[in-house]
Design a protein around this motif. Structure first.
Motif, PDB file in Angstrom:
ATOM      1  N   VAL A  60      15.520  -3.753  -2.216  1.00 29.03           N
ATOM      2  CA  VAL A  60      14.102  -3.414  -2.333  1.00 29.03           C
ATOM      3  C   VAL A  60      13.246  -4.197  -1.338  1.00 29.03           C
ATOM      4  CG1 VAL A  60      12.114  -3.588  -3.893  1.00 29.03           C
ATOM      5  CG2 VAL A  60      14.260  -2.675  -4.732  1.00 29.03           C
ATOM      6  N   MET A  61      13.507  -5.477  -1.187  1.00 30.34           N
ATOM      7  CA  MET A  61      12.620  -6.334  -0.399  1.00 30.34           C
ATOM      8  C   MET A  61      13.117  -6.601   1.023  1.00 30.34           C
ATOM      9  SD  MET A  61      10.084  -6.793  -2.417  1.00 30.34           S
ATOM     10  CE  MET A  61       9.125  -8.184  -1.801  1.00 30.34           C
ATOM     11  N   GLN A  62      14.375  -6.304   1.320  1.00 29.11           N
ATOM     12  CA  GLN A  62      14.887  -6.596   2.656  1.00 29.11           C
ATOM     13  C   GLN A  62      15.517  -5.390   3.336  1.00 29.11           C
ATOM     14  OE1 GLN A  62      17.399  -9.976   1.751  1.00 29.11           O
ATOM     15  NE2 GLN A  62      15.704 -11.385   2.043  1.00 29.11           N
ATOM     16  N   GLY A  63      15.548  -4.259   2.640  1.00 29.26           N
ATOM     17  CA  GLY A  63      16.115  -3.054   3.222  1.00 29.26           C
ATOM     18  C   GLY A  63      15.140  -2.381   4.175  1.00 29.26           C
ATOM     19  N   GLN A  72       4.953  -5.451   1.206  1.00 32.87           N
ATOM     20  CA  GLN A  72       5.887  -5.575   0.085  1.00 32.87           C
ATOM     21  C   GLN A  72       5.505  -6.754  -0.806  1.00 32.87           C
ATOM     22  OE1 GLN A  72       9.657  -5.908   2.116  1.00 32.87           O
ATOM     23  NE2 GLN A  72       9.835  -3.699   2.399  1.00 32.87           N
ATOM     24  N   GLU A  73       5.172  -7.872  -0.185  1.00 32.82           N
ATOM     25  CA  GLU A  73       4.789  -9.061  -0.952  1.00 32.82           C
ATOM     26  C   GLU A  73       3.433  -8.873  -1.635  1.00 32.82           C
ATOM     27  OE1 GLU A  73       6.611 -11.512  -1.795  1.00 32.82           O
ATOM     28  OE2 GLU A  73       8.274 -11.379  -0.381  1.00 32.82           O
ATOM     29  N   MET A  74       2.542  -8.102  -1.022  1.00 33.69           N
ATOM     30  CA  MET A  74       1.266  -7.795  -1.664  1.00 33.69           C
ATOM     31  C   MET A  74       1.495  -7.005  -2.950  1.00 33.69           C
ATOM     32  SD  MET A  74      -0.888  -6.861   1.777  1.00 33.69           S
ATOM     33  CE  MET A  74      -2.399  -6.318   1.002  1.00 33.69           C
ATOM     34  N   ILE A  75       2.417  -6.044  -2.912  1.00 36.05           N
ATOM     35  CA  ILE A  75       2.741  -5.277  -4.121  1.00 36.05           C
ATOM     36  C   ILE A  75       3.298  -6.209  -5.193  1.00 36.05           C
ATOM     37  CG2 ILE A  75       4.244  -3.500  -5.111  1.00 36.05           C
ATOM     38  CD1 ILE A  75       4.131  -2.127  -2.284  1.00 36.05           C
ATOM     39  N   ALA A  76       4.273  -7.046  -4.802  1.00 37.92           N
ATOM     40  CA  ALA A  76       4.867  -7.979  -5.764  1.00 37.92           C
ATOM     41  C   ALA A  76       3.800  -8.862  -6.392  1.00 37.92           C
ATOM     42  CB  ALA A  76       5.928  -8.837  -5.067  1.00 37.92           C
ATOM     43  N   ALA A 162       9.567   1.492  -6.231  1.00 34.65           N
ATOM     44  CA  ALA A 162      10.733   0.635  -6.468  1.00 34.65           C
ATOM     45  C   ALA A 162      10.331  -0.838  -6.534  1.00 34.65           C
ATOM     46  CB  ALA A 162      11.782   0.855  -5.382  1.00 34.65           C
ATOM     47  N   ILE A 163       9.447  -1.259  -5.655  1.00 32.98           N
ATOM     48  CA  ILE A 163       8.989  -2.656  -5.675  1.00 32.98           C
ATOM     49  C   ILE A 163       8.190  -2.930  -6.945  1.00 32.98           C
ATOM     50  CG2 ILE A 163       7.510  -4.364  -4.526  1.00 32.98           C
ATOM     51  CD1 ILE A 163       8.306  -2.913  -1.848  1.00 32.98           C
ATOM     52  N   ALA A 164       7.260  -2.043  -7.262  1.00 34.51           N
ATOM     53  CA  ALA A 164       6.461  -2.230  -8.481  1.00 34.51           C
ATOM     54  C   ALA A 164       7.369  -2.262  -9.709  1.00 34.51           C
ATOM     55  CB  ALA A 164       5.410  -1.128  -8.605  1.00 34.51           C
ATOM     56  N   GLY A 165       8.319  -1.340  -9.791  1.00 30.41           N
ATOM     57  CA  GLY A 165       9.230  -1.303 -10.932  1.00 30.41           C
ATOM     58  C   GLY A 165      10.082  -2.557 -11.030  1.00 30.41           C
ATOM     59  N   PHE A 166      10.598  -2.998  -9.889  1.00 26.49           N
ATOM     60  CA  PHE A 166      11.430  -4.206  -9.864  1.00 26.49           C
ATOM     61  C   PHE A 166      10.642  -5.415 -10.363  1.00 26.49           C
ATOM     62  CE2 PHE A 166      12.995  -7.973  -7.561  1.00 26.49           C
ATOM     63  CZ  PHE A 166      14.277  -8.032  -8.081  1.00 26.49           C
ATOM     64  N   PHE A 167       9.408  -5.565  -9.897  1.00 24.48           N
ATOM     65  CA  PHE A 167       8.646  -6.741 -10.320  1.00 24.48           C
ATOM     66  C   PHE A 167       8.134  -6.624 -11.747  1.00 24.48           C
ATOM     67  CE2 PHE A 167       9.164  -7.744  -5.950  1.00 24.48           C
ATOM     68  CZ  PHE A 167       9.480  -9.087  -6.049  1.00 24.48           C
ATOM     69  N   ASN A 168       7.916  -5.432 -12.243  1.00 20.26           N
ATOM     70  CA  ASN A 168       7.600  -5.301 -13.667  1.00 20.26           C
ATOM     71  C   ASN A 168       8.766  -5.804 -14.510  1.00 20.26           C
ATOM     72  OD1 ASN A 168       4.926  -4.095 -14.490  1.00 20.26           O
ATOM     73  ND2 ASN A 168       5.468  -2.780 -12.760  1.00 20.26           N
ATOM     74  N   MET A 169       9.986  -5.449 -14.126  1.00 22.87           N
ATOM     75  CA  MET A 169      11.164  -5.927 -14.850  1.00 22.87           C
ATOM     76  C   MET A 169      11.302  -7.446 -14.723  1.00 22.87           C
ATOM     77  SD  MET A 169      14.966  -6.658 -14.309  1.00 22.87           S
ATOM     78  CE  MET A 169      14.767  -6.725 -12.601  1.00 22.87           C
ATOM     79  N   THR A 170      11.229  -7.941 -13.501  1.00 22.50           N
ATOM     80  CA  THR A 170      11.411  -9.368 -13.260  1.00 22.50           C
ATOM     81  C   THR A 170      10.331 -10.188 -13.968  1.00 22.50           C
ATOM     82  OG1 THR A 170      12.427  -8.879 -11.128  1.00 22.50           O
ATOM     83  CG2 THR A 170      11.653 -11.113 -11.459  1.00 22.50           C
ATOM     84  N   ASN A 171       9.094  -9.707 -13.937  1.00 23.45           N
ATOM     85  CA  ASN A 171       8.002 -10.420 -14.614  1.00 23.45           C
ATOM     86  C   ASN A 171       8.295 -10.594 -16.096  1.00 23.45           C
ATOM     87  OD1 ASN A 171       5.240  -8.768 -12.826  1.00 23.45           O
ATOM     88  ND2 ASN A 171       6.600 -10.387 -12.144  1.00 23.45           N
ATOM     89  N   ARG A 172       8.832  -9.578 -16.713  1.00 18.99           N
ATOM     90  CA  ARG A 172       9.100  -9.644 -18.146  1.00 18.99           C
ATOM     91  C   ARG A 172      10.223 -10.634 -18.462  1.00 18.99           C
ATOM     92  NH1 ARG A 172       6.148  -5.761 -16.858  1.00 18.99           N
ATOM     93  NH2 ARG A 172       4.905  -4.538 -18.301  1.00 18.99           N
TER      94      ARG A 172
END
Length: 190
Positions: A60-63, A72-76, A162-172
């Motif tokens: 997600v972040m390096q592809g 990408q980092e702004m979204i995160a 994908a970035i938003a979804g990934f960070f929603n999961m990671t945040n939780r």
């Protein structure tokens, strides 16, 4: 004697207990950053989850992406701000500061991206990512069309989601286990 950084409310294995592939990830972090991010240490509680996390994060972040690294980092950061994730707001806000070369922009994204001097493209991107975070059931074709009008391709829309979804999961997960950011993040990019 100083206490080590708090990493997580759950146990964190010693690096020598980790398999060679994960030790290589740690070594690469030390080479690039000078430290191993606590997120990797915390996820090492469950090696299968750590490997999955690292693989998906790298994808997600390096592809390949039409989004810049700072976008990408702004979204995160914007997603993590909505979720009040202390770890990710701190670490990814630091990345925005460093990648943009603008410590004010990094702080604005952390506090309220709507106050930042963003171009139309970046504002549309963050509006979509935040809406996906706060009210995902309200996303409809007009939201995707707004991104297209701002210059995003369908692939870019996928990447934003994908970035938003990934960070929603990671945040939780970070909130659930009281994951704390490395102290080094607070000084980076200032």
């Amino acid at each position: 004697m100083p206490q080590p950084d708090h990493i997580s409310a759950l146990p964190v294995p010693e690096p020598k207990q980790l398999d060679g592939d994960i030790q290589a990830v740690y070594a690469k972090c030390v080479e690039k950053l000078g430290f191993v991010p606590n997120v990797f240490k915390a996820f090492s509680f469950d090696m299968a989850k750590l490997e999955g996390f690292v693989g998906y994060r790298n994808s997600v972040m390096q592809g390949e992406s039409g989004l810049s690294k700072v976008e990408q980092e702004m979204i995160a950061t914007a997603v993590s701000t909505q979720n009040r994730c202390y770890y990710c707001v701190t670490s990814h806000g630091s990345a925005v500061r460093g990648l943009s070369g603008d410590p004010i922009l990094g702080e604005q994204i952390v506090m309220n991206y709507r106050a930042a001097d963003l171009d139309k493209r970046q504002r549309a991107m963050l509006d979509f990512a935040v809406k996906l975070t706060v009210e995902p059931w309200t996303i409809e074709e007009s939201d995707r069309e707004g991104l297209r009008r701002a210059g995003f391709s369908d692939r870019d829309i996928w990447d934003i989601a994908a970035i938003a979804g990934f960070f929603n999961m990671t945040n939780r997960i970070a909130s659930a286990i009281d994951m704390r950011p490395n102290s080094q993040y607070h000084a980076l990019g200032r």
